[in-house]
Motif scaffolding. Sequence first.
Motif, mmCIF file in Angstrom:
data_model
loop_
_atom_site.group_PDB
_atom_site.id
_atom_site.type_symbol
_atom_site.label_atom_id
_atom_site.label_comp_id
_atom_site.label_asym_id
_atom_site.label_seq_id
_atom_site.Cartn_x
_atom_site.Cartn_y
_atom_site.Cartn_z
ATOM 1 N N MET A 99 0.824 -1.202 0.000
ATOM 2 C CA MET A 99 0.000 0.000 0.000
ATOM 3 C C MET A 99 0.863 1.258 0.000
ATOM 4 S SD MET A 99 -3.250 0.707 -0.038
ATOM 5 C CE MET A 99 -3.255 2.246 -0.916
ATOM 6 N N ILE A 100 1.972 1.225 0.713
ATOM 7 C CA ILE A 100 2.885 2.370 0.740
ATOM 8 C C ILE A 100 3.500 2.574 -0.642
ATOM 9 C CG2 ILE A 100 5.086 3.203 1.689
ATOM 10 C CD1 ILE A 100 4.170 1.777 4.360
ATOM 11 N N VAL A 101 3.975 1.484 -1.257
ATOM 12 C CA VAL A 101 4.530 1.579 -2.611
ATOM 13 C C VAL A 101 3.472 2.118 -3.565
ATOM 14 C CG1 VAL A 101 5.416 0.245 -4.586
ATOM 15 C CG2 VAL A 101 6.254 -0.241 -2.271
ATOM 16 N N LEU A 102 2.260 1.598 -3.459
ATOM 17 C CA LEU A 102 1.172 2.022 -4.349
ATOM 18 C C LEU A 102 0.802 3.484 -4.139
ATOM 19 C CD1 LEU A 102 -0.359 0.692 -6.599
ATOM 20 C CD2 LEU A 102 -1.987 -0.164 -4.955
ATOM 21 N N SER A 103 0.885 3.958 -2.922
ATOM 22 C CA SER A 103 0.617 5.377 -2.647
ATOM 23 C C SER A 103 1.644 6.271 -3.337
ATOM 24 C CB SER A 103 0.621 5.637 -1.138
ATOM 25 O OG SER A 103 -0.408 4.903 -0.513
ATOM 26 N N PHE A 104 2.910 5.894 -3.223
ATOM 27 C CA PHE A 104 3.955 6.657 -3.914
ATOM 28 C C PHE A 104 3.825 6.519 -5.428
ATOM 29 C CE2 PHE A 104 6.071 6.541 0.273
ATOM 30 C CZ PHE A 104 6.318 7.907 0.418
ATOM 31 N N LEU A 105 3.415 5.327 -5.886
ATOM 32 C CA LEU A 105 3.188 5.135 -7.320
ATOM 33 C C LEU A 105 2.077 6.067 -7.801
ATOM 34 C CD1 LEU A 105 3.542 3.695 -10.048
ATOM 35 C CD2 LEU A 105 2.029 1.877 -9.187
ATOM 36 N N TRP A 106 0.996 6.161 -7.047
ATOM 37 C CA TRP A 106 -0.109 7.038 -7.434
ATOM 38 C C TRP A 106 0.385 8.481 -7.573
ATOM 39 C CZ3 TRP A 106 -2.776 11.377 -6.353
ATOM 40 C CH2 TRP A 106 -4.024 11.523 -6.949
ATOM 41 N N LEU A 107 1.166 8.935 -6.594
ATOM 42 C CA LEU A 107 1.702 10.302 -6.651
ATOM 43 C C LEU A 107 2.608 10.494 -7.864
ATOM 44 C CD1 LEU A 107 2.516 10.849 -2.869
ATOM 45 C CD2 LEU A 107 0.694 11.972 -4.205
ATOM 46 N N ALA A 108 3.448 9.489 -8.148
ATOM 47 C CA ALA A 108 4.361 9.584 -9.289
ATOM 48 C C ALA A 108 3.598 9.589 -10.615
ATOM 49 C CB ALA A 108 5.369 8.438 -9.255
ATOM 50 N N VAL A 109 2.559 8.779 -10.709
ATOM 51 C CA VAL A 109 1.750 8.757 -11.937
ATOM 52 C C VAL A 109 0.997 10.087 -12.090
ATOM 53 C CG1 VAL A 109 -0.180 7.638 -13.146
ATOM 54 C CG2 VAL A 109 1.553 6.239 -11.993
ATOM 55 N N ALA A 110 0.459 10.612 -10.995
ATOM 56 C CA ALA A 110 -0.228 11.906 -11.057
ATOM 57 C C ALA A 110 0.745 13.007 -11.494
ATOM 58 C CB ALA A 110 -0.854 12.242 -9.700
ATOM 59 N N ALA A 111 1.967 12.972 -10.969
ATOM 60 C CA ALA A 111 2.974 13.967 -11.358
ATOM 61 C C ALA A 111 3.373 13.782 -12.822
ATOM 62 C CB ALA A 111 4.195 13.863 -10.450
ATOM 63 N N THR A 112 3.459 12.536 -13.264
ATOM 64 C CA THR A 112 3.761 12.265 -14.674
ATOM 65 C C THR A 112 2.647 12.821 -15.558
ATOM 66 O OG1 THR A 112 4.970 10.259 -14.065
ATOM 67 C CG2 THR A 112 4.281 10.449 -16.362
ATOM 68 N N LEU A 113 1.416 12.538 -15.196
ATOM 69 C CA LEU A 113 0.269 13.052 -15.945
ATOM 70 C C LEU A 113 0.317 14.579 -16.020
ATOM 71 C CD1 LEU A 113 -2.578 12.821 -17.249
ATOM 72 C CD2 LEU A 113 -3.501 12.709 -14.936
ATOM 73 N N TRP A 114 0.512 15.226 -14.898
ATOM 74 C CA TRP A 114 0.520 16.686 -14.847
ATOM 75 C C TRP A 114 1.638 17.271 -15.712
ATOM 76 C CZ3 TRP A 114 -2.447 20.574 -13.977
ATOM 77 C CH2 TRP A 114 -1.901 21.844 -13.802
ATOM 78 N N THR A 115 2.849 16.739 -15.558
ATOM 79 C CA THR A 115 3.980 17.291 -16.311
ATOM 80 C C THR A 115 3.872 16.965 -17.797
ATOM 81 O OG1 THR A 115 5.354 15.384 -15.688
ATOM 82 C CG2 THR A 115 5.566 17.381 -14.341
ATOM 83 N N PHE A 116 3.343 15.802 -18.137
ATOM 84 C CA PHE A 116 3.145 15.463 -19.549
ATOM 85 C C PHE A 116 2.110 16.394 -20.184
ATOM 86 C CE2 PHE A 116 4.771 10.912 -20.504
ATOM 87 C CZ PHE A 116 5.937 11.147 -19.799
ATOM 88 N N LEU A 117 1.041 16.685 -19.461
ATOM 89 C CA LEU A 117 0.014 17.591 -19.991
ATOM 90 C C LEU A 117 0.596 18.965 -20.314
ATOM 91 C CD1 LEU A 117 -3.111 16.798 -17.776
ATOM 92 C CD2 LEU A 117 -2.935 16.486 -20.264
ATOM 93 N N GLN A 118 1.574 19.391 -19.541
ATOM 94 C CA GLN A 118 2.195 20.692 -19.780
ATOM 95 C C GLN A 118 2.966 20.719 -21.095
ATOM 96 O OE1 GLN A 118 1.201 22.965 -17.417
ATOM 97 N NE2 GLN A 118 0.211 21.100 -16.701
ATOM 98 N N LEU A 119 3.433 19.544 -21.532
ATOM 99 C CA LEU A 119 4.290 19.458 -22.718
ATOM 100 C C LEU A 119 3.555 18.975 -23.965
ATOM 101 C CD1 LEU A 119 7.322 17.902 -20.871
ATOM 102 C CD2 LEU A 119 7.245 20.203 -21.847
ATOM 103 N N ASP A 120 2.621 18.046 -23.794
ATOM 104 C CA ASP A 120 1.905 17.459 -24.926
ATOM 105 C C ASP A 120 0.579 16.914 -24.397
ATOM 106 O OD1 ASP A 120 0.987 15.241 -26.701
ATOM 107 O OD2 ASP A 120 2.788 15.730 -27.841
ATOM 108 N N THR A 121 -0.498 17.528 -24.793
ATOM 109 C CA THR A 121 -1.820 17.164 -24.268
ATOM 110 C C THR A 121 -2.149 15.693 -24.506
ATOM 111 O OG1 THR A 121 -2.572 19.422 -24.612
ATOM 112 C CG2 THR A 121 -4.271 17.744 -24.301
#
Length: 154
Positions: A99-121
């Motif tokens: 669950m701890i790994v998955l929580s950090f994974l969720w944050l990393a995926v959310a950050a990936t989504l956010w930063t990718f959206l800034q560069l290429d929708t």
Amino acid sequence: MDWLLFIVFFASCAAAGSTGAMFSPGDWYRNLAKPSWTPPDWLFPVAWSVLYICIAASAAMVAPLEGSALAMAFWALQIALNTLWSPVFFGLKKMMAGMIVLSFLWLAVAATLWTFLQLDTLAGLLIAPYLLWVTVAGALNWSVMRLNPEPRPA
């Protein structure tokens, strides 16, 4: 899209996915109490195959763009955490650590989504189903953990 980049990123996804094969659910997981909304077993490899194609394609779209360093750092972090979850949850049978790994994974995926959206929708939108799937996986991990309390260390 640069197809060589896609192949490299897809190979990274395949390596991450291979831990799911090396540390498969097995009897331990099959015998755990699970919520009624647990997806059927056949859905997991289908979903991950589609998701890994989307994850690799999005990375191949973003990697060559100027200013993509932070986005690609988040991509690398999420794939590392993705790789780690199966060995922790299924291999070590540590639901709370999973669950701890998955929580950090969720944050990393959310950050990936956010930063990718800034560069290429489109690249960002290709990550959105992954975030949804990790959200479902987190809810499932949490539910299984609650339904099957781990013994406390002595």
